[in-house]
Each structure stands twice: as structure tokens, then as C-alpha cells.
Design a protein around this motif. Structure first.
Motif, short mmCIF file in Angstrom:
data_model
loop_
_atom_site.label_atom_id
_atom_site.label_comp_id
_atom_site.label_asym_id
_atom_site.label_seq_id
_atom_site.Cartn_x
_atom_site.Cartn_y
_atom_site.Cartn_z
N VAL A 35 0.83 -1.20 0.00
CA VAL A 35 0.00 0.00 0.00
C VAL A 35 0.87 1.25 0.00
CG1 VAL A 35 -1.61 1.35 1.40
CG2 VAL A 35 -2.00 -1.09 1.07
N VAL A 36 1.87 1.27 0.88
CA VAL A 36 2.75 2.45 0.95
C VAL A 36 3.50 2.63 -0.37
CG1 VAL A 36 4.76 3.41 2.10
CG2 VAL A 36 2.98 2.31 3.45
N ALA A 37 3.95 1.52 -0.97
CA ALA A 37 4.66 1.63 -2.26
C ALA A 37 3.73 2.16 -3.35
CB ALA A 37 5.21 0.26 -2.65
N ALA A 38 2.49 1.71 -3.36
CA ALA A 38 1.54 2.19 -4.37
C ALA A 38 1.25 3.67 -4.18
CB ALA A 38 0.25 1.37 -4.30
N LEU A 39 1.06 4.10 -2.94
CA LEU A 39 0.79 5.52 -2.68
C LEU A 39 2.02 6.37 -2.99
CD1 LEU A 39 -1.30 5.30 0.61
CD2 LEU A 39 -2.12 5.84 -1.68
N THR A 40 3.22 5.83 -2.75
CA THR A 40 4.44 6.57 -3.09
C THR A 40 4.53 6.79 -4.59
OG1 THR A 40 5.60 5.60 -1.19
CG2 THR A 40 6.96 6.54 -2.93
N ALA A 41 4.21 5.76 -5.37
CA ALA A 41 4.22 5.91 -6.83
C ALA A 41 3.16 6.90 -7.28
CB ALA A 41 4.00 4.55 -7.49
N CYS A 42 2.00 6.87 -6.65
CA CYS A 42 0.95 7.84 -7.01
C CYS A 42 1.39 9.26 -6.67
CB CYS A 42 -0.34 7.51 -6.27
SG CYS A 42 -1.13 5.97 -6.77
N ALA A 43 2.06 9.44 -5.54
CA ALA A 43 2.52 10.77 -5.15
C ALA A 43 3.58 11.28 -6.11
CB ALA A 43 3.07 10.73 -3.73
N ASP A 44 4.45 10.38 -6.59
CA ASP A 44 5.48 10.80 -7.54
C ASP A 44 4.87 11.25 -8.86
OD1 ASP A 44 7.38 10.21 -5.66
OD2 ASP A 44 7.80 8.20 -6.45
N ASN A 45 3.74 10.66 -9.23
CA ASN A 45 3.11 11.00 -10.50
C ASN A 45 2.06 12.10 -10.39
OD1 ASN A 45 4.57 8.96 -11.80
ND2 ASN A 45 3.03 7.41 -11.28
N ALA A 90 2.40 14.44 -0.24
CA ALA A 90 3.25 13.97 -1.34
C ALA A 90 4.67 13.63 -0.86
CB ALA A 90 3.30 15.03 -2.44
N LYS A 91 5.12 14.34 0.19
CA LYS A 91 6.47 14.12 0.70
C LYS A 91 6.52 13.04 1.78
CE LYS A 91 7.91 18.90 -0.17
NZ LYS A 91 8.38 20.16 0.45
N ASP A 92 5.39 12.67 2.31
CA ASP A 92 5.37 11.70 3.42
C ASP A 92 4.33 10.62 3.12
OD1 ASP A 92 5.42 10.32 5.77
OD2 ASP A 92 5.24 12.06 7.08
N PRO A 93 4.69 9.59 2.37
CA PRO A 93 3.73 8.52 2.03
C PRO A 93 3.17 7.79 3.25
CG PRO A 93 5.66 8.42 0.61
CD PRO A 93 5.99 9.39 1.70
N LEU A 94 3.96 7.69 4.33
CA LEU A 94 3.46 7.03 5.53
C LEU A 94 2.30 7.81 6.15
CD1 LEU A 94 6.77 5.82 7.23
CD2 LEU A 94 5.10 4.45 5.98
N LEU A 95 2.44 9.13 6.20
CA LEU A 95 1.35 9.97 6.69
C LEU A 95 0.13 9.85 5.77
CD1 LEU A 95 0.16 12.19 8.51
CD2 LEU A 95 1.29 13.88 7.03
N LEU A 96 0.37 9.84 4.46
CA LEU A 96 -0.72 9.69 3.50
C LEU A 96 -1.42 8.35 3.69
CD1 LEU A 96 -2.26 10.76 1.03
CD2 LEU A 96 -0.49 9.73 -0.41
N ALA A 97 -0.64 7.29 3.94
CA ALA A 97 -1.23 5.96 4.13
C ALA A 97 -2.11 5.94 5.37
CB ALA A 97 -0.13 4.90 4.22
N ARG A 98 -1.67 6.61 6.44
CA ARG A 98 -2.49 6.64 7.67
C ARG A 98 -3.81 7.37 7.42
NH1 ARG A 98 2.58 7.66 10.18
NH2 ARG A 98 2.10 9.88 10.35
N LYS A 99 -3.77 8.46 6.70
CA LYS A 99 -4.99 9.22 6.42
C LYS A 99 -5.93 8.42 5.51
CE LYS A 99 -3.93 13.00 8.69
NZ LYS A 99 -4.75 13.48 9.83
N VAL A 100 -5.37 7.77 4.51
CA VAL A 100 -6.19 6.94 3.62
C VAL A 100 -6.78 5.77 4.39
CG1 VAL A 100 -6.10 5.41 1.61
CG2 VAL A 100 -4.97 7.64 1.53
N ARG A 101 -6.00 5.19 5.28
CA ARG A 101 -6.51 4.10 6.11
C ARG A 101 -7.71 4.56 6.94
NH1 ARG A 101 -2.89 3.31 11.03
NH2 ARG A 101 -3.99 5.27 11.44
#
Length: 457
Positions: free
Chosen positions: A337-347, A360-371
Motif C-alpha cells: 500500500v505504501v509503495a503504491a501511494l508513493t508511486a501515485c505521489a510521484d506521478n 506527497a512528501k510523506d507517504p506514511l502519513l498519506l497511508a495513515r490518512k487513507v486508512r
């Protein structure tokens, strides 16, 4: 002359008493619509306070009988006073997921400490006096106090919660001033009669004698039918794979006919049933704004919601189907999940019209919010599992519900800053997808057609 005698005889002759014919109550479709709108509003706003919600309180009084009849089927209690309407609900269907979106534990603690202090305070008091008494209540309960900025923020959040409920209302001054001055000139009004309605589920046990049993009773509705009714009314949907035997039996036998269907009609909703679950759907004309039906709209504008859509699309294509909660669920490990969100943030572009830079700079924070968003809307379930590398380490699996297929290919939209103008958009407009707890459709169009071809058990 004879006519006069006849009239006198007619007037003096004893006649059997005649009761006036009972007038049939006129059927007013607008009254049913008003009752349904009030039920939907009370489901998300269980406190109506005089001076702020006078028109709604008057509407509740007009429809009191119909409202009480509907909420009684849910095991809820409707309190109607001159300047207060309080809907006391049964325990929520998923308390842990809902608590994630609630206030912080510190704010909740100070909420009840301020309530304990308010019971012995006069009807008018200063904010400093109330907080001083709350600190004394904390000392009596053995809770530490720190007198720092974090504690004042928690106290301020608790005061806002009390003010929203009309229990401790601000009369004069600025509550925000308390952050910098514990003796800020703020005058509060305490409504002592409303203190008894704060706890929605007081239960039948004594919390002082057996606190654990009382807490268990307050957290879970013991009646399976009431649990299912509340889940359909107050949650996004009900998944068959996550039900126990009694709940699954209710969903199979009673959701359409004598139980679920009439309840959906009372709320002005439409029952949608599939083999994977069921949901109460809100018609387009039943709401005007996305925040009317709950605090977690989805789909919705913003970085978190867009990232969640992209993740749902990615899971539909790359997720595993083995060992899931049930048919149609797709799983991904948290690392995936984190890898997928990191790729989405890069694009995805950040800045104005794009994703928030902090996400966009913190995929772990993004993953927690999406969770939090996907679990809160009951679109995902997280379970611990053994690490694929072996050993005693465990990882977290994200299981995406079949309902995620409702927005298949909706996540292909790119942020506004880098999106070309297409001739026709395949993205479902946000205003057509109502917020939690209800959505326009439960499953994808393909699944819906398959369900029409095969009868649902």
C-alpha cells in the motif's frame, strides 16, 4: 301551526346521542418527507438546542409520533423538551473504526471531567472556575494534570464539544482566549437538566460495581436485529462476510420484508441488496451538501480522497484474493500500500490544484490518512498477518471490500494542475456521490448486472 307543533315535537322527543363522524386523517406526502428528512438529520446531529435549532425543534414536535415510532425500532430514545431535542442512540456498529475519527483521548477525558465539575457549579460561571473544579475532579480520580499548552488544547476541544451540545454554552468572551490565559474573561451558562442526557447508553449495570461489564454493555448492542438496523442506518453498508450467524440470518430473512424495508422507507432511503451485503441508499434529491449525511464524504475533492480512489483501482488490479474475509475482497500488504501511494505521489503534482505537499512528501502519513478514510467508510478492513519473509514478525493486510467496485476507474482522474481537458469525463462527479453513511450504489455496474441475472439468496 301544525308545522310549528311538529317542530316542537321534534325538538322535545328524546333522540339517541349522535357522535360526530370521525374525520379521517388526511394523507400528506410532504409530512412523510419531512419526517424522513428529520430522521436523517437527527441520525447525524443528535442534539438540537433552542436558540440555534428552533425551526428543527418545531418540526420535531409536529412529527413526534412518527419519529418516536421509527427510532423505537432501532432501540433509540428520543428526548423532546421545550428547548432541547436529544436522540440517544444504541452502541455504534463499529466503535473502534468510529473512534479513530473522533476527538482525542485527552479531549474525551476533559469532556467528562468538565461535566463532573459542572454538576456542582452555578448556572452562570467563569471559564476559570469551571476548569479549576475539573482539575479537582481529575485529582480525585487520580488523573495527572500538566498545565501545559497540550492540556489547554484538550480542555478547549472539550469546551467546544460541550458548547455544540448546548450543555455548557458560551455567553460572553472568546473561548480561544483560554489557550493563552487560563483566567480569560469568558462567561459560561451551564444547563444542569441536560447533563443527564450526555451518556447515550447508560445501560442497566452499575459502572462503579463492575466497570468492565458496564463498558461492554455500553459498547455493543445485545440485540442482533437492532445491531443490524443501526448498521444499515448509520454505517456505509453491511458486509455479509463480516457478520456472525445471527446477524447473517437477519440479513437473509428480514432485511427486505417486515424489518429492513419499512425502516428504509421511514428514513426516505432505498434498500440495495446483493449477495455480498446490503446498504440503505440516499436518493439524489434527499440532500444538498456533501456534509449533510456524515463527517466522511467519499468520493470527495482533496488529496486523501483522490489517493484513496487510486489505491482502490490499484488493489482491484493487483490485490490478492486468497484468505480474504469473503468473496470479492482484495488484499494488499501495508508495504504494498505504501509503495503504491508513493508511486501515485510521484506521478501527482503538488501545490495549487494538486496534492498537498505534506502528503506527497510523506507517504506514511498519506497511508495513515487513507486508512482512516477507508476504514471509516467501511471500504477496507485491516488484519494482522504473518510476515511473508517468515519468522515471528507480523504485518498488516489491507482488505478492500467489494463495495470498492462502485467507483471502478474513478481514480484514473489526475490532479487538476496537470489534467488536460477531456471531451468527456469518466469520473463520477463528487456531488453525485453522497457522503457516509450512504452511497449512490453498493457495487460496480458489472456486479449489479450479475446480481440481476442470478437471484440473491
Amino acid at each position: 301551526m301544525n308545522e310549528e307543533n311538529d317542530e316542537q315535537t321534534h325538538r322535545t322527543d328524546p333522540q339517541p346521542p349522535r357522535h360526530p363522524p370521525r374525520r379521517r386523517r388526511a394523507w400528506r406526502p410532504e409530512a412523510d418527507a419531512e419526517t424522513a428528512a428529520l430522521l436523517r438529520h437527527l441520525a447525524t446531529h443528535p442534539w438540537l438546542v433552542g436558540g440555534r435549532d428552533d425551526e428543527l425543534i418545531a418540526a420535531v414536535r409536529r412529527n413526534e409520533h412518527a419519529l418516536r415510532s421509527a427510532v423505537a425500532r432501532l432501540g433509540w430514545v428520543l428526548v423532546i423538551e421545550r428547548d432541547l431535542v436529544r436522540l440517544r442512540k444504541s452502541p455504534p456498529p463499529r466503535p473502534q473504526a468510529w473512534a479513530t475519527q473522533g476527538p482525542s483521548p485527552a479531549a474525551c477525558s476533559w469532556f467528562f471531567l468538565l461535566l463532573a465539575a459542572a454538576e456542582s457549579m452555578p448556572p452562570r460561571t467563569a471559564i476559570g472556575h469551571l476548569v479549576t473544579q475539573a482539575r479537582a475532579a481529575a485529582a480525585e480520580a487520580g488523573l495527572p494534570t500538566h498545565h501545559d499548552i497540550a492540556e489547554r488544547r484538550a480542555i478547549l476541544a472539550a469546551l467546544h464539544m460541550l458548547d455544540e451540545r448546548g450543555i455548557v454554552e458560551r455567553l460572553d468572551g472568546d473561548l480561544e482566549g483560554y489557550l493563552h490565559d487560563e483566567q480569560a474573561p469568558v462567561l459560561l451558562a451551564i444547563h444542569h437538566t441536560r447533563l443527564a442526557y450526555v451518556v447515550a447508553n447508560p445501560g442497566t449495570l452499575d459502572p462503579a460495581t463492575d466497570p468492565h461489564a458496564w463498558l461492554q454493555q455500553a459498547q455493543r448492542e445485545p440485540d442482533a436485529a437492532r445491531r443490524m438496523r443501526r448498521a444499515l442506518v448509520d454505517d456505509t453498508c453491511v458486509h455479509t462476510a463480516l457478520l456472525d450467524e445471527t446477524e447473517a440470518q437477519w440479513l437473509s430473512q428480514r432485511v427486505r420484508g417486515d424489518d429492513g424495508g419499512p425502516l428504509a422507507d421511514a428514513f426516505g432511503l432505498v434498500l440495495e441488496r446483493r449477495a455480498e451485503g446490503a446498504a440503505f441508499i440516499v436518493p439524489d434529491e434527499a440532500y444538498r451538501h456533501m456534509n449533510e449525511l456524515g463527517p466522511m464524504p467519499f468520493p470527495a475533492p482533496g488529496t486523501i480522497a483522490h489517493a484513496a480512489l487510486l489505491l482502490l483501482d490499484h488493489a482491484a488490479l493487483n490485490g490478492t484474493t486468497g484468505n480474504g474475509p469473503g468473496p470479492g475482497w482484495r488484499g494488499m500488504s501495508e508495504d504494498q500500500v505504501v509503495a503504491a501511494l508513493t508511486a501515485c505521489a510521484d506521478n501527482s503534482a503538488s501545490g495549487k490544484g494538486g496534492w498537498g505537499a505534506e502528503y506527497a512528501k510523506d507517504p506514511l502519513l498519506l497511508a495513515r490518512k487513507v486508512r482512516d478514510l477507508l476504514t471509516g467508510t467501511n471500504l477496507a478492513r485491516l488484519t494482522p498477518t504473518d510476515s511473508p519473509t517468515g519468522g515471528e514478525e507480523t504485518t498488516t493486510m489491507w482488505w478492500f471490500a467489494p463495495t470498492a467496485g462502485r467507483w471502478a476507474q474513478a481514480g484514473i482522474a489526475v490532479p487538476k494542475a496537470v489534467r488536460p481537458r477531456p471531451r468527456s469525463s469518466r469520473v463520477t462527479p463528487a456531488h453525485q456521490c453522497p457522503p457516509t453513511p450512504l452511497q449512490q450504489g453498493l457495487f460496480s455496474d458489472i456486479e449489479a448486472k450479475e446480481a440481476m441475472e442470478e437471484p440473491t439468496p
